[in-house]
Design a protein around this motif. Structure first.
Motif, short mmCIF file in Angstrom:
data_model
loop_
_atom_site.label_atom_id
_atom_site.label_comp_id
_atom_site.label_asym_id
_atom_site.label_seq_id
_atom_site.Cartn_x
_atom_site.Cartn_y
_atom_site.Cartn_z
N ASP A 281 -4.69 -0.76 8.53
CA ASP A 281 -5.25 -0.98 7.19
C ASP A 281 -4.45 -0.28 6.11
O ASP A 281 -4.57 -0.61 4.92
CB ASP A 281 -6.70 -0.48 7.13
CG ASP A 281 -7.64 -1.30 8.02
OD1 ASP A 281 -7.36 -2.51 8.20
OD2 ASP A 281 -8.62 -0.73 8.52
N LEU A 282 -3.63 0.69 6.49
CA LEU A 282 -2.89 1.50 5.52
C LEU A 282 -1.39 1.21 5.51
O LEU A 282 -0.71 1.57 4.54
CB LEU A 282 -3.10 2.99 5.80
CG LEU A 282 -4.55 3.49 5.78
CD1 LEU A 282 -4.58 4.98 6.12
CD2 LEU A 282 -5.19 3.24 4.42
N ARG A 283 -0.89 0.56 6.56
CA ARG A 283 0.55 0.42 6.73
C ARG A 283 1.22 -0.22 5.53
O ARG A 283 2.29 0.22 5.08
CB ARG A 283 0.85 -0.40 7.98
CG ARG A 283 2.33 -0.58 8.27
CD ARG A 283 2.55 -1.26 9.60
NE ARG A 283 1.96 -0.48 10.68
CZ ARG A 283 1.85 -0.91 11.93
NH1 ARG A 283 2.29 -2.13 12.26
NH2 ARG A 283 1.30 -0.16 12.87
N ALA A 284 0.64 -1.28 4.97
CA ALA A 284 1.28 -2.01 3.88
C ALA A 284 1.12 -1.32 2.53
O ALA A 284 1.75 -1.72 1.55
CB ALA A 284 0.71 -3.43 3.79
N LEU A 285 0.28 -0.28 2.48
CA LEU A 285 0.05 0.44 1.23
C LEU A 285 1.05 1.59 1.10
O LEU A 285 1.89 1.80 1.97
CB LEU A 285 -1.38 0.98 1.20
CG LEU A 285 -2.50 -0.05 1.38
CD1 LEU A 285 -3.86 0.64 1.39
CD2 LEU A 285 -2.43 -1.11 0.28
N SER A 286 0.97 2.33 0.02
CA SER A 286 1.83 3.50 -0.18
C SER A 286 0.98 4.70 -0.58
O SER A 286 -0.23 4.58 -0.81
CB SER A 286 2.88 3.22 -1.27
OG SER A 286 2.30 3.35 -2.57
N GLY A 287 1.64 5.83 -0.71
CA GLY A 287 0.93 7.04 -1.11
C GLY A 287 0.41 7.02 -2.53
O GLY A 287 -0.31 7.93 -2.95
N LEU A 288 0.75 5.98 -3.29
CA LEU A 288 0.19 5.81 -4.63
C LEU A 288 -1.16 5.11 -4.61
O LEU A 288 -1.87 5.10 -5.62
CB LEU A 288 1.16 5.01 -5.51
CG LEU A 288 2.52 5.66 -5.81
CD1 LEU A 288 3.37 4.71 -6.64
CD2 LEU A 288 2.33 6.99 -6.54
N ASP A 289 -1.49 4.52 -3.47
CA ASP A 289 -2.77 3.80 -3.33
C ASP A 289 -3.87 4.76 -2.89
O ASP A 289 -3.65 5.62 -2.01
CB ASP A 289 -2.64 2.65 -2.33
CG ASP A 289 -1.68 1.57 -2.82
OD1 ASP A 289 -1.90 1.06 -3.94
OD2 ASP A 289 -0.71 1.25 -2.10
N ASP A 290 -5.04 4.61 -3.46
CA ASP A 290 -6.15 5.53 -3.19
C ASP A 290 -6.50 5.67 -1.70
O ASP A 290 -6.75 6.79 -1.24
CB ASP A 290 -7.39 5.11 -3.98
CG ASP A 290 -7.25 5.42 -5.47
OD1 ASP A 290 -6.42 6.29 -5.81
OD2 ASP A 290 -7.96 4.80 -6.27
N PRO A 291 -6.53 4.58 -0.91
CA PRO A 291 -6.88 4.76 0.50
C PRO A 291 -5.90 5.67 1.25
O PRO A 291 -6.32 6.48 2.09
CB PRO A 291 -6.85 3.32 1.06
CG PRO A 291 -7.15 2.46 -0.13
CD PRO A 291 -6.46 3.14 -1.27
N VAL A 292 -4.62 5.54 0.95
CA VAL A 292 -3.62 6.39 1.61
C VAL A 292 -3.74 7.82 1.11
O VAL A 292 -3.70 8.79 1.91
CB VAL A 292 -2.20 5.86 1.37
CG1 VAL A 292 -1.16 6.83 1.93
CG2 VAL A 292 -2.03 4.49 2.00
N ARG A 293 -3.89 8.01 -0.19
CA ARG A 293 -4.02 9.36 -0.73
C ARG A 293 -5.25 10.05 -0.15
O ARG A 293 -5.20 11.24 0.20
CB ARG A 293 -4.11 9.30 -2.26
CG ARG A 293 -2.84 8.79 -2.89
CD ARG A 293 -2.94 8.68 -4.41
NE ARG A 293 -2.99 9.99 -5.04
CZ ARG A 293 -2.83 10.18 -6.34
NH1 ARG A 293 -2.63 9.15 -7.14
NH2 ARG A 293 -2.87 11.40 -6.85
N THR A 294 -6.35 9.31 -0.05
CA THR A 294 -7.57 9.89 0.52
C THR A 294 -7.36 10.28 1.97
O THR A 294 -7.77 11.36 2.42
CB THR A 294 -8.74 8.90 0.40
OG1 THR A 294 -8.97 8.60 -0.99
CG2 THR A 294 -10.01 9.46 1.01
N TYR A 295 -6.71 9.39 2.72
CA TYR A 295 -6.44 9.65 4.14
C TYR A 295 -5.58 10.91 4.31
O TYR A 295 -5.89 11.78 5.14
CB TYR A 295 -5.74 8.44 4.75
CG TYR A 295 -5.30 8.61 6.19
CD1 TYR A 295 -6.15 8.28 7.25
CD2 TYR A 295 -4.03 9.10 6.50
CE1 TYR A 295 -5.74 8.43 8.57
CE2 TYR A 295 -3.61 9.25 7.80
CZ TYR A 295 -4.47 8.92 8.84
OH TYR A 295 -4.06 9.08 10.14
#
Length: 287
Positions: free
Chosen positions: A199-213
């Protein structure tokens, strides 16, 4: 009596962006002189200062000075002894990038002596070795376009030095190499990698789900607390030693998830302490 309270000396490798740096400083209100022979530095500062209407002065001094360049460090010390603050900005880039830029400009290197371009760059690096060691701020422009370099310049020089430390936090991927202009390097590969979460692979550290994780990891909070305290501990010493620029590199494997999220989190903490901070995500988008 001189009105100058700050001198910025722009130097570095041919093709690394000295011209762009000079233009940015001019837009920021500096009186700029390009291609000044090194032995004339102290005289130029004194002459311009006595004119009475310049308080921020920038000079571009580089390998075009050739044999005169050896006098530069002594000239800088003479200006400092007169009571004027001098900041040295050194610009550099990887050899292959410098060669490509010089070939695109269709100009010979000033030190090539009718030989190969790389011969000129080798002589230039040797000539500039001492001034690079004395530089207050080193910017590697290998992966920067002119707009990104202008952004780095504005963040570093738009506010007078007396406002304290200024930081650049650079996220990067170890697979692409450590930034050569970093003063401090931290490795985020001790944290769980969001890449392995579908669920996170395609996102980056600028996206809220990744930052929260990432920030939800207990060791992430411990790192931020410790690193924040470390920089706070070092700040007074840096300023006492007349070092006003700090580049902190935060790395992970690819420079997409952990390093990006942690760079943003660290930058937020530094800003809360009053440190003017720019964030650069060097390798974001490469994967």
């Amino acid at each position: 009596m001189s009105t100058i309270n700050e001198v910025v000396l722009v130097t570095g490798m041919t093709g690394a962006g000295r011209g762009t740096a000079a233009k940015v400083l001019e837009k920021l209100g500096y009186y700029v002189i390009d291609n000044l022979p090194a032995p004339m530095l102290a005289d130029a500062v004194r002459t311009v200062g006595e004119a009475g209407d310049v308080d921020r002065f920038a000079l571009v001094v580089d390998a075009r000075s050739r044999g005169f360049f050896g006098a530069l460090v002594d000239q800088v010390e003479a200006v400092k002894e007169s009571g004027v603050a001098v900041r040295i900005l050194y610009l550099e880039a990887a050899d292959d990038v410098l060669v490509r830029r010089q070939e695109a400009a269709r100009r010979p290197h000033p030190l090539s002596h009718e030989g190969r371009l790389m011969d000129g760059f080798d002589r230039e690096r040797d000539l500039l070795r001492n001034v690079r060691a004395a530089a207050d701020l080193v910017i590697d422009t290998t992966r920067l376009n002119t707009h990104q370099l202008a952004q780095r310049m504005q963040a570093a020089f738009e506010i007078p030095e007396q406002y304290g430390l200024r930081a650049t936090v650079v996220s990067f991927g170890f697979k692409y190499g450590i930034p050569i202009d970093a003063d401090m390097v931290a490795d985020m590969r001790f944290l769980p990698n969001p890449y392995w979460d579908d669920d996170l692979r395609a996102l980056s550290g600028l996206d809220d789900p990744v930052r929260t994780y990432v920030e939800a990891q207990p060791r992430a909070v411990e790192f931020l607390d410790s690193y924040e305290q470390l920089i706070a501990l070092l700040t007074d010493g840096f300023l006492h030693e007349d070092k006003h620029f700090l580049t902190v590199a935060i790395g992970c494997t690819g420079g997409r998830h952990r390093s990006v999220a942690m760079s943003e989190a660290l930058a937020s903490r530094l800003r809360a302490h009053g440190v003017k901070t720019l964030v650069v995500h060097r390798d974001l988008g490469k994967e």
